[in-house]
Design an enzyme around this catalytic site. Sequence first.
Site, PDB file in Angstrom:
ATOM      1  CD  GLN A  78      -3.000   1.025   2.222  1.00  0.00           C
ATOM      2  OE1 GLN A  78      -3.040   0.098   3.017  1.00  0.00           O
ATOM      3  NE2 GLN A  78      -3.851   2.018   2.265  1.00  0.00           N
ATOM      4  CG  PHE A  79       1.213   3.897  -3.588  1.00  0.00           C
ATOM      5  CD1 PHE A  79       1.164   5.275  -3.727  1.00  0.00           C
ATOM      6  CD2 PHE A  79       0.220   3.132  -4.192  1.00  0.00           C
ATOM      7  CE1 PHE A  79       0.158   5.887  -4.457  1.00  0.00           C
ATOM      8  CE2 PHE A  79      -0.780   3.729  -4.920  1.00  0.00           C
ATOM      9  CZ  PHE A  79      -0.826   5.105  -5.055  1.00  0.00           C
ATOM     10  CB  THR A  80      -2.174   5.272  -0.049  1.00  0.00           C
ATOM     11  OG1 THR A  80      -2.643   4.115   0.639  1.00  0.00           O
ATOM     12  CG2 THR A  80      -2.586   5.212  -1.514  1.00  0.00           C
TER      13      THR A  80
END
Length: 145
Positions: A78-80
């Site tokens: 999850q890059f967010t």
Amino acid sequence: MKFVVQRVNHANVKVDGNVIGKIGKGFLVFIGVSNEDTKEIADKYIKKLIGLRIFDDENGKTNLALKDVGGELLLVSQFTLYADCSHGNRPSFVNAGKPDLANELYEYIIAECKKQVDVVETGEFGADMKVELENDGPFTIVLEL
């Protein structure tokens, strides 16, 4: 690197409506990678994750680790987690790791966890995923070492 660890009774991740990863009791872990991260840093996070004593013992104390309860892992990239919301209302993701590095470290984390945990399920790197879970507690920990 950042891990968001949720103690769950069960969780699953879907891509295009199909379940690609599913666990019972254990940890749903959202994994964020930055450009400064390395395998050595990942190893520290894995050690901490596997050793977290956040399951209840017979006295109701959070004293048991994943292995103690036969827990499972669902690992989701999850890059967010690297969203920067300090300016304006639209997040910036410049602090998130470049896709090649992030995927390499995500795959490394999966492989290393599989050496220590019997059931390790995953999401799909870069995919539009839908995650369902029943958080037990709720119990959520953000690991930033």
